[in-house]
Design an enzyme around this catalytic site. Sequence first.
Site, PDB file in Angstrom:
ATOM      1  N   HIS A  23       0.812  -1.219   0.000  1.00 34.56           N
ATOM      2  CA  HIS A  23       0.000   0.000   0.000  1.00 34.56           C
ATOM      3  C   HIS A  23       0.851   1.277   0.000  1.00 34.56           C
ATOM      4  CE1 HIS A  23      -3.080  -2.892   1.249  1.00 34.56           C
ATOM      5  NE2 HIS A  23      -3.980  -2.004   0.883  1.00 34.56           N
ATOM      6  N   ALA A  24       2.162   1.154   0.115  1.00 32.90           N
ATOM      7  CA  ALA A  24       3.046   2.326   0.202  1.00 32.90           C
ATOM      8  C   ALA A  24       2.913   3.306  -0.964  1.00 32.90           C
ATOM      9  CB  ALA A  24       4.493   1.894   0.364  1.00 32.90           C
TER      10      ALA A  24
END
Length: 181
Positions: A107-108
């Site tokens: 999700h970065a």
Amino acid sequence: MRIAFLTAPEGVEQVELTEPRKAAEDAGHETVLVSTQSGEVQGFDHLDKADTFPVDAVVGEVSADSFDGLVLPGGVANPDFLRTDEKAVAFVKDFFEQGRPVAAICHAPWTLVEADVVRDRTLTSWPSLRTDIRNAGGTWVDEQVKVCGNGPNQLVTSRKPDDLKAFCETFLDVFAQSRKS
């Protein structure tokens, strides 16, 4: 090589912090845990609290020019908190402006979207970010690891914890090559 690992105080997927950090340290690099607050960051194993890790530096008190590269671990909450912190977003953007390599997993890339650095780039992530990346002008692909860019300003992305081995090998190689450029 000195590598920053940027996390929020809570919500980082522990394995996405610990495995890349261990790989970098095993390769002889210095790792610095940077967060939005001093103290400790809370790791998570999916939705369950795991270990805590001491913060080495606070974003806003360090700059990209102090590091050779940046790693952004995932977790659902971690990048969501980071993208609402102006200093964290500016720190990420500074790596791109200075032409320093960045690696992001899971999700970065939400933080990359907020920093407005995915336009005209091809990257991968957890599948639920596909639309966000496309809306930000990037191209999303479903690959274990994706490297985008040439020279020192490369972006390495990966989808999930199952891809950590390839992610670690690739970002370490890219970061080493960027230092030679």
